[in-house]
Design an enzyme around this catalytic site. Sequence first.
Site, PDB file in Angstrom:
ATOM      1  N   GLU A  25       0.825  -1.212   0.000  1.00 41.95           N
ATOM      2  CA  GLU A  25       0.000   0.000   0.000  1.00 41.95           C
ATOM      3  C   GLU A  25       0.860   1.262   0.000  1.00 41.95           C
ATOM      4  OE1 GLU A  25      -3.029   0.337  -0.681  1.00 41.95           O
ATOM      5  OE2 GLU A  25      -3.584  -1.769  -0.632  1.00 41.95           O
ATOM      6  N   TYR A 108      -6.136   6.668   4.108  1.00 44.80           N
ATOM      7  CA  TYR A 108      -6.319   5.657   3.066  1.00 44.80           C
ATOM      8  C   TYR A 108      -5.560   4.366   3.417  1.00 44.80           C
ATOM      9  CZ  TYR A 108      -5.677   2.752  -0.897  1.00 44.80           C
ATOM     10  OH  TYR A 108      -5.615   1.625  -1.667  1.00 44.80           O
ATOM     11  N   ASP A 126      -9.777   4.591  -3.228  1.00 43.94           N
ATOM     12  CA  ASP A 126      -8.704   5.119  -4.074  1.00 43.94           C
ATOM     13  C   ASP A 126      -9.340   5.663  -5.357  1.00 43.94           C
ATOM     14  OD1 ASP A 126      -9.443   2.892  -5.515  1.00 43.94           O
ATOM     15  OD2 ASP A 126      -7.424   2.019  -5.624  1.00 43.94           O
TER      16      ASP A 126
END
Length: 332
Positions: A25, A108, A126
């Site tokens: 990520e 996020y 996203d």
Amino acid sequence: MPWRVAPADRKAGVLPDPYAVWMSEVMLQQTTVAAVRDYHRKFMAIWPTVRDLAAADDADVMAAWAGLGYYARARNLLKCARAVVADHDGVFPDTYDALLELPGIGPYTAAAVAAIAFDRPETVVDGNVERVMARLYDIHAPLPGSKAELTARAAELTPQTRPGDYAQAVMDLGATICTPRNPACGVCPWRDDCAARIAGTAAALPKKTPKKKTPTRFGIVYVARREDGAWLLETRPERGLLGGMLGWPGSDWSDDPAPEPPFEAEWTALGEEARHTFTHFHLRLKIMTAKVALGTKPACGEFLSQGKFNPTALPTVMRKVFDLAHMTLRDD
Ligand code: SF4
């Protein structure tokens, strides 16, 4: 993707390695899966656990990251690994709130790691998910202003059952079926419910507020080679663009940079500039080269012997400078 668990294993209850998910990520921020895949493999091979990464030398990690861009991520990767070891005994915390406390982990990434690695019902949004939501609900308000509405829609849909699989499925739907230009609505599992498909507006969504023109900045870099073959390099300051990375000494990057040679020498300008585009500006670097004597004392940086200097450890813009300059400075 090397950080994913195969569907059969997933069904059998196997959860992915949080360390591998977190690394993926961080690497995927602003970067494509295709670019990340090999870097992820390399990092996992060199530093297979968070403890290994936490114990790594900063310079080795920055060098391994070279070419992937957005170098603040590499520094944050190290800080975060060290915090996981120091504050959590080497075990990643498994909730959104606790993940958010770690350095370099924003909303996020915290949501993505909590959902994918720990199967928490967090909403992961996203660019792919924003596109899918804008189409599913036929939302015409432009991004970035519509972010909150798109996130709220995504949150409504997040299930309590298998939220990790769901998060990845929506992102994959956006990446492979609900693509920016030609959404493959015919094979989409949401085609019957999709408001934009029904209205015929899918390909025009999401709308975006037009971007301002990207400015251009200028700079001067100094590539010096000593007569024993050593190259003058400096580690850039921790803060700022390319912080902590190896680079050529030089001026600031501005509209009209002042020359700042690291020492007096017969500097010669190369005929070609190095050009590179960062997120917010284009950069044009004038390249000055010089061959210098053994006793030369630079005002900044240090000479790295031929054996110690590895051009692949340079960030892309500095590598472009090297590619242009090294023929002029090659061994006679
Ligand atoms: S039906 Fe088409 S536009 Fe709607 S979500 Fe599926 S691929 Fe996207």
